[in-house]
Structure formats: structure tokens, C-alpha cells
Design a protein around this motif. Structure first.
Motif, PDB file in Angstrom:
ATOM      1  N   PRO A 140      39.871 105.051 -48.156  1.00 18.76           N
ATOM      2  CA  PRO A 140      39.519 103.796 -47.948  1.00 18.76           C
ATOM      3  C   PRO A 140      40.178 102.705 -46.900  1.00 18.76           C
ATOM      4  CG  PRO A 140      40.786 103.910 -50.050  1.00 18.76           C
ATOM      5  CD  PRO A 140      40.521 105.297 -49.215  1.00 18.76           C
ATOM      6  N   ILE A 141      41.551 103.128 -46.639  1.00 17.97           N
ATOM      7  CA  ILE A 141      42.204 102.228 -45.596  1.00 17.97           C
ATOM      8  C   ILE A 141      41.746 102.584 -44.276  1.00 17.97           C
ATOM      9  CG2 ILE A 141      44.254 102.258 -44.070  1.00 17.97           C
ATOM     10  CD1 ILE A 141      45.821 102.459 -47.296  1.00 17.97           C
ATOM     11  N   PHE A 142      41.348 103.901 -43.877  1.00 16.98           N
ATOM     12  CA  PHE A 142      40.690 104.156 -42.416  1.00 16.98           C
ATOM     13  C   PHE A 142      39.538 103.692 -42.446  1.00 16.98           C
ATOM     14  CE2 PHE A 142      43.640 107.949 -41.290  1.00 16.98           C
ATOM     15  CZ  PHE A 142      44.612 107.002 -41.207  1.00 16.98           C
ATOM     16  N   ALA A 143      38.806 103.790 -43.439  1.00 19.96           N
ATOM     17  CA  ALA A 143      37.136 103.243 -43.344  1.00 19.96           C
ATOM     18  C   ALA A 143      37.136 101.647 -43.016  1.00 19.96           C
ATOM     19  CB  ALA A 143      36.572 103.501 -44.672  1.00 19.96           C
ATOM     20  N   ALA A 144      38.101 101.017 -43.833  1.00 19.00           N
ATOM     21  CA  ALA A 144      38.054  99.490 -43.596  1.00 19.00           C
ATOM     22  C   ALA A 144      38.625  99.287 -42.258  1.00 19.00           C
ATOM     23  CB  ALA A 144      38.805  98.673 -44.782  1.00 19.00           C
ATOM     24  N   GLN A 145      39.756 100.007 -41.941  1.00 17.44           N
ATOM     25  CA  GLN A 145      40.203  99.917 -40.506  1.00 17.44           C
ATOM     26  C   GLN A 145      39.341  99.941 -39.418  1.00 17.44           C
ATOM     27  OE1 GLN A 145      43.398 102.755 -39.533  1.00 17.44           O
ATOM     28  NE2 GLN A 145      44.632 100.937 -38.926  1.00 17.44           N
ATOM     29  N   LEU A 151      34.257  95.568 -35.398  1.00 19.26           N
ATOM     30  CA  LEU A 151      34.137  93.993 -35.379  1.00 19.26           C
ATOM     31  C   LEU A 151      34.889  93.357 -34.194  1.00 19.26           C
ATOM     32  CD1 LEU A 151      33.518  93.294 -38.976  1.00 19.26           C
ATOM     33  CD2 LEU A 151      31.821  93.487 -37.267  1.00 19.26           C
ATOM     34  N   ILE A 152      36.165  93.694 -34.069  1.00 18.10           N
ATOM     35  CA  ILE A 152      37.168  92.899 -33.185  1.00 18.10           C
ATOM     36  C   ILE A 152      36.696  93.307 -31.877  1.00 18.10           C
ATOM     37  CG2 ILE A 152      39.576  92.931 -32.360  1.00 18.10           C
ATOM     38  CD1 ILE A 152      40.430  93.197 -35.429  1.00 18.10           C
ATOM     39  N   ASP A 153      36.277  94.657 -31.524  1.00 17.24           N
ATOM     40  CA  ASP A 153      35.767  95.035 -30.300  1.00 17.24           C
ATOM     41  C   ASP A 153      34.731  94.595 -29.816  1.00 17.24           C
ATOM     42  OD1 ASP A 153      38.212  96.472 -30.134  1.00 17.24           O
ATOM     43  OD2 ASP A 153      37.211  98.442 -30.815  1.00 17.24           O
ATOM     44  N   GLY A 154      33.982  93.706 -30.461  1.00 17.28           N
ATOM     45  CA  GLY A 154      32.706  92.886 -30.076  1.00 17.28           C
ATOM     46  C   GLY A 154      31.550  93.087 -30.728  1.00 17.28           C
ATOM     47  N   ALA A 155      31.639  94.021 -31.948  1.00 14.49           N
ATOM     48  CA  ALA A 155      30.607  93.974 -32.713  1.00 14.49           C
ATOM     49  C   ALA A 155      29.989  92.806 -33.338  1.00 14.49           C
ATOM     50  CB  ALA A 155      30.567  94.985 -33.566  1.00 14.49           C
ATOM     51  N   ALA A 156      31.343  91.766 -33.535  1.00 18.50           N
ATOM     52  CA  ALA A 156      30.868  90.753 -34.321  1.00 18.50           C
ATOM     53  C   ALA A 156      30.151  89.576 -33.819  1.00 18.50           C
ATOM     54  CB  ALA A 156      32.285  90.078 -34.682  1.00 18.50           C
ATOM     55  N   GLU A 157      29.730  89.794 -32.607  1.00 21.93           N
ATOM     56  CA  GLU A 157      28.541  89.022 -31.956  1.00 21.93           C
ATOM     57  C   GLU A 157      27.399  89.180 -32.655  1.00 21.93           C
ATOM     58  OE1 GLU A 157      29.899  86.731 -29.916  1.00 21.93           O
ATOM     59  OE2 GLU A 157      31.797  87.775 -29.807  1.00 21.93           O
ATOM     60  N   ASP A 158      26.996  90.281 -33.061  1.00 25.77           N
ATOM     61  CA  ASP A 158      25.549  90.482 -33.501  1.00 25.77           C
ATOM     62  C   ASP A 158      25.755  90.142 -35.193  1.00 25.77           C
ATOM     63  OD1 ASP A 158      23.655  91.873 -34.927  1.00 25.77           O
ATOM     64  OD2 ASP A 158      23.233  93.277 -33.455  1.00 25.77           O
ATOM     65  N   GLU A 159      25.104  89.155 -35.598  1.00 28.88           N
ATOM     66  CA  GLU A 159      25.364  88.556 -36.836  1.00 28.88           C
ATOM     67  C   GLU A 159      25.004  89.905 -37.948  1.00 28.88           C
ATOM     68  OE1 GLU A 159      23.789  85.072 -39.852  1.00 28.88           O
ATOM     69  OE2 GLU A 159      23.195  85.125 -37.659  1.00 28.88           O
ATOM     70  N   GLY A 160      23.756  90.406 -37.807  1.00 27.79           N
ATOM     71  CA  GLY A 160      23.329  91.608 -38.768  1.00 27.79           C
ATOM     72  C   GLY A 160      24.330  92.703 -38.745  1.00 27.79           C
ATOM     73  N   PHE A 165      28.963  95.639 -41.383  1.00 23.78           N
ATOM     74  CA  PHE A 165      30.407  96.002 -41.618  1.00 23.78           C
ATOM     75  C   PHE A 165      31.299  95.491 -42.514  1.00 23.78           C
ATOM     76  CE2 PHE A 165      30.600  98.719 -37.335  1.00 23.78           C
ATOM     77  CZ  PHE A 165      29.311  99.236 -37.580  1.00 23.78           C
ATOM     78  N   LEU A 166      31.037  94.044 -42.478  1.00 26.39           N
ATOM     79  CA  LEU A 166      31.989  93.408 -43.415  1.00 26.39           C
ATOM     80  C   LEU A 166      31.830  93.763 -44.918  1.00 26.39           C
ATOM     81  CD1 LEU A 166      31.980  89.901 -41.731  1.00 26.39           C
ATOM     82  CD2 LEU A 166      34.066  91.343 -42.103  1.00 26.39           C
ATOM     83  N   LYS A 167      30.681  93.999 -45.250  1.00 23.49           N
ATOM     84  CA  LYS A 167      30.474  94.661 -46.555  1.00 23.49           C
ATOM     85  C   LYS A 167      30.805  95.876 -46.780  1.00 23.49           C
ATOM     86  CE  LYS A 167      26.087  91.804 -47.506  1.00 23.49           C
ATOM     87  NZ  LYS A 167      24.477  91.932 -47.783  1.00 23.49           N
ATOM     88  N   LYS A 168      30.842  96.591 -45.787  1.00 22.22           N
ATOM     89  CA  LYS A 168      31.324  98.103 -45.924  1.00 22.22           C
ATOM     90  C   LYS A 168      32.790  97.982 -45.894  1.00 22.22           C
ATOM     91  CE  LYS A 168      27.695 100.820 -43.910  1.00 22.22           C
ATOM     92  NZ  LYS A 168      27.332 101.973 -42.911  1.00 22.22           N
ATOM     93  N   ALA A 169      33.478  97.190 -45.358  1.00 24.19           N
ATOM     94  CA  ALA A 169      35.122  97.129 -45.278  1.00 24.19           C
ATOM     95  C   ALA A 169      35.291  96.552 -46.465  1.00 24.19           C
ATOM     96  CB  ALA A 169      35.303  96.120 -44.277  1.00 24.19           C
ATOM     97  N   ALA A 170      34.502  95.433 -47.249  1.00 23.53           N
ATOM     98  CA  ALA A 170      34.997  95.027 -48.486  1.00 23.53           C
ATOM     99  C   ALA A 170      34.792  95.970 -49.448  1.00 23.53           C
ATOM    100  CB  ALA A 170      33.958  93.720 -48.749  1.00 23.53           C
TER     101      ALA A 170
END
Length: 352
Positions: A140-145, A151-160, A165-170
Motif C-alpha cells: 500500500p505504501i508504494f501504491a499511494a506513493q 500527481l506532483i509530476d503534473g497529472a494534477a492539472e487534469d481534474e479527472g 488518483f487521490l481516491k486510489k491513494a486514499a
């Protein structure tokens, strides 16, 4: 520890033999008078006794006694050895000191060998446990990481993508939290930190609550949750209600995950003199004999790939075992591959 023979007794018989032999030899000589024979007998007996006694007492028996003293000291530090002392003393009462010492040393060596074997098993179990914990935490740590770094690398710009990804990390972090909580509960139970809060309650009602809680999960695989028979009267037991909810929850949830689709999960109660015997049964694929003795071990999985798909921390059955042990009960499992699996345990009956 008392022996049948000691240095004085051994010296007496040996010196008596020497003196008797000497007297008999002198009696064969024509010039030997009775006074000479008696004097020779006494001198031979006295010198033989002293020489033999000193030899045995200081060269043999004293060393044997020292070894006994050492063994006694070691035994006093070993509770298992103390329990066996009386039995061994009775058996060794008919032995001579050398035989006693041999028996003591053999017994002591055997006991220490068993301790060494147990320590080796514990060490192997510790290594396996650490490896399992590391693996379970890493997933789970590697998955959330991975999701967060993406997201930090740029995927956060796309809201969808961000929301997905935030749901999967959670979800990964929720799984990690569940694993840590189960490990904490298991550790507290094994160390006796958690105490059972026993109360009287109707076990039928508790199981019905668990059925209702897991009904949706069972319906996804078209499985039925049911009592094997009608129970018109309350079945009162003395136990920790919340912990028993955990027991039934884990057992029934496992059956919904690994039982056969379109199958059924049933619970049966047997009321005997002082207990209620509980059977949790499913008609799933069953458990092979090779796995039966290990399914209550932490993180043990019969089918690792399938377990990953169905979720879970791999600690459910270990927690079940610890809870029931805290209730002075033991869970057993019987399984017929391809037919059914039955978990059985007993609880204290109220009003027995």
C-alpha cells in the motif's frame, strides 16, 4: 539426590574382600597362627578401607557430587526440569552414581536440545513474520506513493485524473491503516494488554446483526446467509460482545470472499450442559489438508493472488484465534475439498 552406593559402602566391601583374601591365603600357610591371621585381616581391612575410601571420595565421588551440584543449579533455573525432578529421583534410586550421572547428563542434554530446536523454530518464524510484514506494508505504501508522485509530476492539472488518483491513494492508505490496526490489536492480545469485557447476551441476535452487515457483500456473489435451524429460545453466552462480533465478522466475511458463488453460509448452535458450540459452515471449495494447520498463522494465504484481489490484511483468522483463546476456547476447522469448510468453537453458556 541419594544414591544406593556411596564411597564408604564401596570402600567397606572392597577392603573386606582384600582382608578376607589375605586371611584365607595366610591360613593356608603352616606357620601362620590365629593371632597372625586376625592381625593381618585387621591391617588389610583397615589399610584397604582407608585407601579405597580416600580414592573414591576425593578422586571420583567428590567430582561426581560437584557435577550433581552443577546440574541442580541449572535445573533450579529451568522450571520444566524442576517438575521432572521427583519422577527422575524415583527412577534413579536403584542406580549407582555413575549411572545416575549418565542419566542426568542425557536428560539435561536432551532438554537443552529441545530448547535449541524451539529457538530455531521461533527464529525462523520471526524471520518469516518480518518478511511478511515488510511485504504487506510495502504494497500500500508504494501504491499511494506512486499515485501521489504522478500527481506532483503534473497529472494534477487534469481534474479527472487528480480525483481518480487521490481516491486510489486514499484507498491504499486506508488498507495500510487497517493493517496497522490489526497488527496493534493482535500484539495487544498476545501481551494481555486487551482484556475481555464479558457480559451476557443472546448470540443469535449478534449473528443476525453480522448477517445484516455482510448481506450486501454476500449478495454480490449471490450467496445466502442463514441459520441452519430455527431457535425459538434465547441462547445466552458469557463473552465480550464486541470481540465476538469480530470473530463472526471475520469468519463469515472470509466465507463470502472464498466460498462458492450461488452458495450458502450457515451458522449452527448446539446447546450442551455448560456451553454453546458454534459451527460456521460454507459450501465453498474447501481447504487442502496441507494448509489446515497454518491458516491461523499471521499473513498465511492459501492463494496469494486471489487474496490480493479480495482484499484483507491476512490477519483476520489470527485475531479470531487470539480472541477465542482469551475466552478459554479453541477454534478448530474441518474441511472437505470441493464440498465444505466448517469452523467450530465453544462459548460459556449462561445459566448452565
Amino acid at each position: 539426590m541419594k544414591a544406593l552406593f556411596n564411597s564408604r559402602l564401596v570402600a567397606f566391601f572392597i577392603s573386606l574382600l582384600i582382608a578376607t583374601t589375605t586371611a584365607a591365603f595366610l591360613s593356608l600357610l603352616e606357620n601362620s597362627s590365629q593371632e597372625v591371621i586376625i592381625t593381618a585381616f585387621l591391617l588389610a581391612f583397615t589399610s584397604g578401607f582407608l585407601l579405597t575410601y580416600i580414592t573414591f571420595e576425593y578422586l571420583i565421588f567428590r567430582e561426581i557430587n560437584r557435577l550433581y551440584a552443577t546440574l541442580d543449579k541449572l535445573r533450579k533455573k529451568d522450571p520444566k526440569a524442576q517438575k521432572q525432578t521427583i519422577i527422575k529421583d524415583k527412577l534413579e534410586a536403584s542406580m549407582n552414581p555413575i549411572s545416575q550421572l549418565k542419566a542426568e547428563l542425557s536428560s539435561f542434554a536432551s532438554g537443552k536440545q529441545q530448547e535449541i530446536e524451539e529457538l530455531k523454530k521461533l527464529e525462523a518464524y520471526r524471520r518469516e513474520f518480518i518478511a511478511d510484514v515488510s511485504h504487506e506494508l510495502k504494497t500500500p505504501i508504494f501504491a499511494a506513493q506512486g499515485f501521489i508522485h504522478t500527481l506532483i509530476d503534473g497529472a494534477a492539472e487534469d481534474e479527472g485524473v487528480r480525483t481518480k488518483f487521490l481516491k486510489k491513494a486514499a484507498k491504499s492508505l486506508d488498507g495500510l491503516n487497517a493493517l496497522v490496526q490489526d497488527l496493534l490489536v493482535l500484539s495487544q492480545m498476545e501481551t494481555g494488554t486487551i482484556h475481555m469485557k464479558k457480559e451476557s447476551f443472546d448470540i443469535r441476535i449478534l449473528v443476525q446483526e453480522v448477517f445484516e452487515q455482510l448481506e450486501k457483500q454476500a449478495s454480490k456473489r449471490n450467496m445466502k446467509l442463514k441459520f441452519e435451524q430455527r431457535y425459538d429460545k434465547p441462547l445466552l453466552v458469557l463473552a465480550d460482545r464486541n470481540r465476538m462480533r469480530q470473530v463472526f465478522g471475520n469468519l463469515i466475511e472470509n466465507s463470502t470472499k472464498y466460498g462458492s458463488e450461488d452458495g450458502k453460509i450457515s451458522v449452527t448452535f448446539e446447546s450442551i450442559k455448560d456451553a454453546i458450540i458454534v459451527h460456521v459452515r460454507d459450501d465453498g471449495p474447501g481447504i487442502e489438508e496441507a494448509h489446515i494447520n497454518r491458516i491461523f498463522d499471521r499473513f498465511y494465504r492459501i492463494d496469494k493472488s486471489r487474496n490480493k484481489d479480495t482484499g484483507g490484511t491476512g490477519l483476520g483468522l489470527s485475531i479470531v484465534k487470539q480472541i477465542l483463546q482469551a475466552h478459554q476456547s479453541k477454534i478448530t476447522v474441518k474441511s472437505k475439498p470441493g464440498k465444505e469448510t466448517v469452523f467450530t468453537f465453544r462459548l460459556q453458556k449462561v445459566g448452565a
